[in-house]
Write a protein that holds these residues in place. Structure first.
Motif, PDB file in Angstrom:
ATOM      1  N   CYS A   1      53.363 -38.870  53.536  1.00 43.81           N
ATOM      2  CA  CYS A   1      52.843 -37.906  52.582  1.00 43.81           C
ATOM      3  C   CYS A   1      52.100 -38.629  51.475  1.00 43.81           C
ATOM      4  N   GLY A   2      51.451 -37.840  50.633  1.00 47.48           N
ATOM      5  CA  GLY A   2      50.827 -38.408  49.456  1.00 47.48           C
ATOM      6  C   GLY A   2      51.819 -39.187  48.611  1.00 47.48           C
ATOM      7  N   CYS A   3      53.091 -38.872  48.759  1.00 45.86           N
ATOM      8  CA  CYS A   3      54.091 -39.455  47.864  1.00 45.86           C
ATOM      9  C   CYS A   3      54.215 -40.963  47.978  1.00 45.86           C
TER      10      CYS A   3
ATOM     11  N   CYS B   1      49.302 -35.716  44.869  1.00 45.29           N
ATOM     12  CA  CYS B   1      50.648 -35.159  45.037  1.00 45.29           C
ATOM     13  C   CYS B   1      51.469 -35.562  43.819  1.00 45.29           C
ATOM     14  N   HIS B   2      52.196 -34.643  43.219  1.00 42.53           N
ATOM     15  CA  HIS B   2      52.933 -34.971  41.996  1.00 42.53           C
ATOM     16  C   HIS B   2      54.041 -35.995  42.260  1.00 42.53           C
ATOM     17  N   VAL B   3      54.582 -36.004  43.491  1.00 40.53           N
ATOM     18  CA  VAL B   3      55.651 -36.965  43.799  1.00 40.53           C
ATOM     19  C   VAL B   3      55.071 -38.379  43.774  1.00 40.53           C
TER      20      VAL B   3
ATOM     21  N   CYS C   1      52.740 -27.035  48.290  1.00 38.29           N
ATOM     22  CA  CYS C   1      52.701 -28.511  48.239  1.00 38.29           C
ATOM     23  C   CYS C   1      51.700 -28.825  47.128  1.00 38.29           C
ATOM     24  N   SER C   2      52.066 -29.725  46.216  1.00 36.23           N
ATOM     25  CA  SER C   2      51.177 -29.956  45.070  1.00 36.23           C
ATOM     26  C   SER C   2      49.856 -30.598  45.487  1.00 36.23           C
ATOM     27  N   LEU C   3      49.874 -31.368  46.570  1.00 38.74           N
ATOM     28  CA  LEU C   3      48.624 -31.983  47.037  1.00 38.74           C
ATOM     29  C   LEU C   3      47.670 -30.900  47.563  1.00 38.74           C
TER      30      LEU C   3
ATOM     31  N   PHE D   1      59.147 -28.977  46.556  1.00 39.84           N
ATOM     32  CA  PHE D   1      58.636 -27.970  47.503  1.00 39.84           C
ATOM     33  C   PHE D   1      59.404 -28.050  48.828  1.00 39.84           C
TER      34      PHE D   1
ATOM     35  N   ASN E   1      47.771 -33.186  55.152  1.00 39.45           N
ATOM     36  CA  ASN E   1      48.359 -32.423  54.047  1.00 39.45           C
ATOM     37  C   ASN E   1      47.261 -31.651  53.320  1.00 39.45           C
TER      38      ASN E   1
ATOM     39  N   CYS F   1      60.872 -34.166  46.734  1.00 35.98           N
ATOM     40  CA  CYS F   1      59.794 -33.178  46.651  1.00 35.98           C
ATOM     41  C   CYS F   1      60.435 -31.804  46.483  1.00 35.98           C
TER      42      CYS F   1
END
Ligand code: SF4
Length: 402
Positions: free
Chosen positions: A286-288, A256-258, A134-136, A358, A186, A356
């Motif tokens: 999510c961070g998204c 998070c990249h999203v 997960c990018s986060l 991932f 997360n 996402c």
């Protein structure tokens, strides 16, 4: 199972393939899943799903998955949930069927598997067909991703920086002995283990207040989502919260990249412009979706808006008095769920690119191959009893403030 009245176990492979062909072509064509649900492909999927369910029933397995995974996995598993819901549901089902469930298989990202394992403890094995990151979470270790969209179909995500060796919490503790750490759900298992409490998007403010009440004068480190942490501090300042002292709180600058590169304020503005009559639904999972969450909470969206978890989103969408068109500000997986369960309304993803990578990395084929493999040891989440013991109080404090 959600959706049709006949359950997956009652359908023949052909019936299931036909049902999925119609369903997936109605619900996910614009969600950038990089797959075509042809009749032949749906037949392959239906064969795999039927076999997975057969093995699950024969071996008393509980199949769980997250809303962001591919739709065919959502439709194959027994229960689909969000990151907190998965852990709680797993515990409830395992307790209710005491001794009957022999193992849990989870399709999601790794930190969710760790959380399910921490909640369930040593008593029951938890397996994942793929240990996706997960990018986060990766940003905690100095790993950052660059996401690019090259065309409608082609995207890439590449590693920008090499991981750093020391955990940021250890670095912070050296400078702040006696401080306490609050980690977002997360986050990696190490963060949870070193944290005083875990929080979700929904209870972040409540947990921070509780932590500062219980630990007066102590410095606090919030991580890893900088947007969520800063937002909570902003709200506390605006409300003159008597317990929260923002000057005592340090924020880790993760993302998070999203969220950062896909569901941006620009994408949301564009969606609002394109769909002038649509309401806005935000899932604070999510961070998204944090960008949207912040703007809605500040009253900056001049539309009917609703922030809620999946079941609440579904109930909101089903109500006859809510708008017919709805923009969904979260990962595309939720758009599938809403289109599946509320077919009489129109749902737009905030951007067709809100996926996402991932979460989508696990395919039904991975679950099928893993579960068919006679040796499951490579798929098991292995956490030491000490790690589970150390991480549980932080999870319990989150649940006490849910
Ligand atoms: S959407 Fe973002 S925070 Fe959620 S799993 Fe994917 S990378 Fe992680």
């Amino acid at each position: 199972m959600h959706g049709k009245s006949k359950s997956i176990d009652e359908m023949s492979v052909r019936e299931l393939a036909e049902y999925w062909y119609v369903l997936f072509n109605r619900t996910v064509l614009d969600l950038n899943l990089n797959v075509q649900y042809t009749k032949a492909y749906c037949l392959d999927l239906a064969e795999m799903a039927t076999e997975i369910r057969r093995i699950a029933s024969e071996r008393n397995l509980l199949l769980l998955d997250h809303y962001y995974v591919r739709p065919e996995i959502q439709k194959t598993c027994h229960f689909v949930g969000d990151s907190l819901g998965l852990g709680l549901k797993a515990q409830e089902l395992v307790q209710n069927q005491s001794g009957q469930i022999t193992a849990v298989w989870l399709s999601a990202v790794r930190f969710m598997g760790d959380t399910v394992k921490i909640v369930l403890g040593d008593n029951i094995p938890v397996y994942m067909p793929k240990f996706s990151g997960c990018s986060l979470v990766a940003s905690l270790h100095g790993v950052h991703f660059d996401y690019r969209r090259h065309s409608e179909q082609e995207t890439s995500i590449k590693l920008l920086e090499k991981p750093q060796s020391e955990h940021p919490i250890d670095v912070w503790f050296k400078e702040n002995p006696g401080g306490i750490v609050l980690s977002y759900m997360n986050s990696d298992v190490e963060s949870k283990r070193k944290s005083w409490a875990v929080f979700t998007s929904r209870n972040a403010l409540k947990v921070l207040e509780y932590a500062m009440k219980e630990n007066p004068g102590k410095r606090v480190y919030m991580l890893p989502d900088q947007f969520l942490s800063n937002f909570v501090l902003e709200i506390a300042r605006a409300n003159n919260n008597p317990w929260i002292k923002p000057e005592l709180v340090d924020v880790f600058e993760g993302m998070c990249h999203v969220h950062a590169q896909k569901i941006s304020p620009f994408a949301l503005d564009e969606a609002l412009l394109q769909h002038p009559d649509a309401a806005l639904l935000v899932h604070p999972e999510c961070g998204c979706a944090v960008n949207c969450f912040i703007r809605v909470a500040k009253g900056l969206i001049p539309r009917p808006t609703f922030i809620g978890f999946t079941q609440e989103m579904i109930e909101y969408a089903k109500r006859p008095d809510t708008p017919h068109e709805i923009i969904v500000a979260t990962e595309a997986g939720h758009v599938f769920t809403l289109r599946d369960l509320v077919p009489n309304k129109i749902f737009y993803p905030v951007t067709s690119n809100a996926t996402c990578e991932f979460m989508k990395a696990t395919k039904l084929e991975d679950l099928y191959n893993a579960i068919k493999n006679p040796d499951w040891s490579n798929y098991e989440i292995k956490l030491s009893s000490e790690t589970i013991r150390d991480a549980r109080p932080a999870i319990d404090r989150m649940r006490a403030n849910a």
